[in-house]
Write an enzyme that holds these catalytic residues in place. Structure first.
Site, PDB file in Angstrom:
ATOM      1  N   ASN A  15       0.806  -1.205  -0.156  1.00 41.00           N
ATOM      2  CA  ASN A  15       0.068  -0.106   0.108  1.00 41.00           C
ATOM      3  C   ASN A  15       0.815   1.158   0.056  1.00 41.00           C
ATOM      4  O   ASN A  15       0.616   2.176  -0.637  1.00 41.00           O
ATOM      5  CB  ASN A  15      -1.082  -0.112   1.184  1.00 41.00           C
ATOM      6  CG  ASN A  15      -2.080  -0.951   0.899  1.00 41.00           C
ATOM      7  OD1 ASN A  15      -3.178  -0.647  -0.007  1.00 41.00           O
ATOM      8  ND2 ASN A  15      -2.131  -2.129   1.624  1.00 41.00           N
ATOM      9  N   MET A  94       1.042  -2.904  12.271  1.00 42.31           N
ATOM     10  CA  MET A  94       0.263  -3.843  13.296  1.00 42.31           C
ATOM     11  C   MET A  94       0.582  -3.705  14.638  1.00 42.31           C
ATOM     12  O   MET A  94       0.308  -4.656  15.557  1.00 42.31           O
ATOM     13  CB  MET A  94       1.022  -5.398  12.794  1.00 42.31           C
ATOM     14  CG  MET A  94       0.679  -5.567  11.354  1.00 42.31           C
ATOM     15  SD  MET A  94      -0.969  -5.266  10.607  1.00 42.31           S
ATOM     16  CE  MET A  94      -1.786  -6.816  11.211  1.00 42.31           C
ATOM     17  N   ILE A  97      -1.803   1.355  19.079  1.00 37.28           N
ATOM     18  CA  ILE A  97      -1.329   2.780  19.464  1.00 37.28           C
ATOM     19  C   ILE A  97      -2.369   3.404  20.626  1.00 37.28           C
ATOM     20  O   ILE A  97      -3.521   2.886  20.453  1.00 37.28           O
ATOM     21  CB  ILE A  97      -1.179   3.903  18.470  1.00 37.28           C
ATOM     22  CG1 ILE A  97      -2.541   4.097  17.478  1.00 37.28           C
ATOM     23  CG2 ILE A  97      -0.184   3.441  17.462  1.00 37.28           C
ATOM     24  CD1 ILE A  97      -1.997   5.279  16.367  1.00 37.28           C
ATOM     25  N   ASN A 111      -6.065   4.791   9.146  1.00 37.75           N
ATOM     26  CA  ASN A 111      -5.800   3.623   9.116  1.00 37.75           C
ATOM     27  C   ASN A 111      -6.526   2.892   7.884  1.00 37.75           C
ATOM     28  O   ASN A 111      -7.819   3.119   7.741  1.00 37.75           O
ATOM     29  CB  ASN A 111      -6.175   2.758  10.471  1.00 37.75           C
ATOM     30  CG  ASN A 111      -5.775   1.386  10.335  1.00 37.75           C
ATOM     31  OD1 ASN A 111      -4.847   1.167  10.300  1.00 37.75           O
ATOM     32  ND2 ASN A 111      -6.767   0.442  10.781  1.00 37.75           N
ATOM     33  N   HIS A 113      -7.851  -0.813   6.671  1.00 42.52           N
ATOM     34  CA  HIS A 113      -8.184  -2.179   7.301  1.00 42.52           C
ATOM     35  C   HIS A 113      -8.888  -2.992   6.218  1.00 42.52           C
ATOM     36  O   HIS A 113      -9.776  -2.643   5.417  1.00 42.52           O
ATOM     37  CB  HIS A 113      -9.307  -2.029   8.199  1.00 42.52           C
ATOM     38  CG  HIS A 113      -9.481  -3.409   9.000  1.00 42.52           C
ATOM     39  ND1 HIS A 113      -8.569  -3.936   9.894  1.00 42.52           N
ATOM     40  CD2 HIS A 113     -10.444  -4.001   8.895  1.00 42.52           C
ATOM     41  CE1 HIS A 113      -9.322  -5.187  10.285  1.00 42.52           C
ATOM     42  NE2 HIS A 113     -10.391  -5.236   9.590  1.00 42.52           N
TER      43      HIS A 113
HETATM   44  C1  GAR Z   1      -3.078  -4.547   4.279  1.00 45.42           C
HETATM   45  O1  GAR Z   1      -3.854  -5.409   3.670  1.00 45.42           O
HETATM   46  C2  GAR Z   1      -3.959  -3.767   5.391  1.00 45.42           C
HETATM   47  O2  GAR Z   1      -5.370  -3.502   5.218  1.00 45.42           O
HETATM   48  C3  GAR Z   1      -3.564  -4.394   6.689  1.00 45.42           C
HETATM   49  O3  GAR Z   1      -2.368  -5.002   6.508  1.00 45.42           O
HETATM   50  C4  GAR Z   1      -2.122  -5.228   5.007  1.00 45.42           C
HETATM   51  C5  GAR Z   1      -0.541  -4.351   4.749  1.00 45.42           C
HETATM   52  O4  GAR Z   1      -0.186  -4.773   3.579  1.00 45.42           O
HETATM   53  N1  GAR Z   1      -3.635  -3.911   7.737  1.00 45.42           N
HETATM   54  C6  GAR Z   1      -4.348  -4.488   8.858  1.00 45.42           C
HETATM   55  O5  GAR Z   1      -4.749  -5.338   9.124  1.00 45.42           O
HETATM   56  C7  GAR Z   1      -4.439  -3.607  10.212  1.00 45.42           C
HETATM   57  N2  GAR Z   1      -5.066  -4.187  11.160  1.00 45.42           N
HETATM   58  P1  GAR Z   1       0.911  -4.112   2.940  1.00 45.42           P
HETATM   59  O6  GAR Z   1       2.214  -3.940   3.913  1.00 45.42           O
HETATM   60  O7  GAR Z   1       1.303  -4.776   1.568  1.00 45.42           O
HETATM   61  O8  GAR Z   1       0.469  -2.421   2.802  1.00 45.42           O
END
Ligand code: GAR
Length: 198
Positions: A15, A94, A97, A111, A113
């Protein structure tokens, strides 16, 4: 004037990559990523920062704890505030905070999700939605408050679960949706098309 963002992530950083690519293509208007921070030294998101010529920093954290320790919070806040960002973006960060972290940044934290909140908060959201099973899931960008995955929703993108989908194919579809949603929300916030919370 640029709209300065800092990205926090713990993992592969796909992302963050979507944001940096959109920024490099001039698709995000005044948005400028000023730094990428991680709690994990080995996180690929830090290599990505180097590839795009952005400052990056690891704030070492206890990997056994879900919540940031007050000392870790202090170190993150010092690093973040040195850049005076307009927005902090949690993209696969992850760690949990606390309210001090959020208040110190005047609540200017969003954030990403991987589900349609309020369904499937917490971890393993894609798998949990797949196994439930629901027919539609997706991703959400929301303002961060002390309660996990509970802040005001800014925008969402839906993904249909087809009969032949697997957890892997669904994960790919959700991530593809995230890569569209998150940069677009950041652009909208920078352009004043979406309000900041009071
Ligand atoms: C993403 O799918 C994001 O939505 C999730 O971690 C992934 C990060 O992917 N976030 C969570 O689960 C937060 N609770 P990336 O490192 O490839 O961007």
């Amino acid at each position: 004037m640029s709209f300065k963002i800092i990205i926090l992530g713990s993992g592969r950083g796909s992302n963050a990559k979507a944001i940096l690519e959109a920024e490099a293509k001039g698709q995000l208007g005044a948005v400028s990523t000023v730094a990428i921070l991680s709690d994990k030294q080995e996180a690929p998101i830090l290599d990505l920062a180097k590839q795009f010529g952005k400052p990056s920093q690891c704030i070492p954290c206890n990997p056994k704890k879900a919540r940031l320790h007050p000392d870790e919070t202090k170190a993150f806040l010092e690093a973040i505030q040195s850049y005076q960002p307009d927005l902090v973006v949690l993209a696969g960060f992850m760690k949990i905070i606390d309210s001090h972290f959020i208040e110190s940044l005047n609540g200017k934290i969003i954030n990403l999700h991987p589900s349609l909140l309020p369904s499937f908060p917490g971890i393993n959201s894609i798998e949990t939605a797949f196994n439930f099973p629901v027919k539609i899931t997706g991703c959400t960008v929301h303002w961060v408050i002390p309660e996990i995955d509970a802040g005001m929703i800014i925008d969402q993108k839906a993904v249909t679960i087809e009969p032949n989908d697997t957890i892997e194919s669904l994960s790919e579809k959700v991530h593809a949706a995230e890569h569209q949603l998150l940069p677009e929300v950041i652009r909208q916030l920078s352009a004043g098309e979406v309000p900041f919370p009071n």
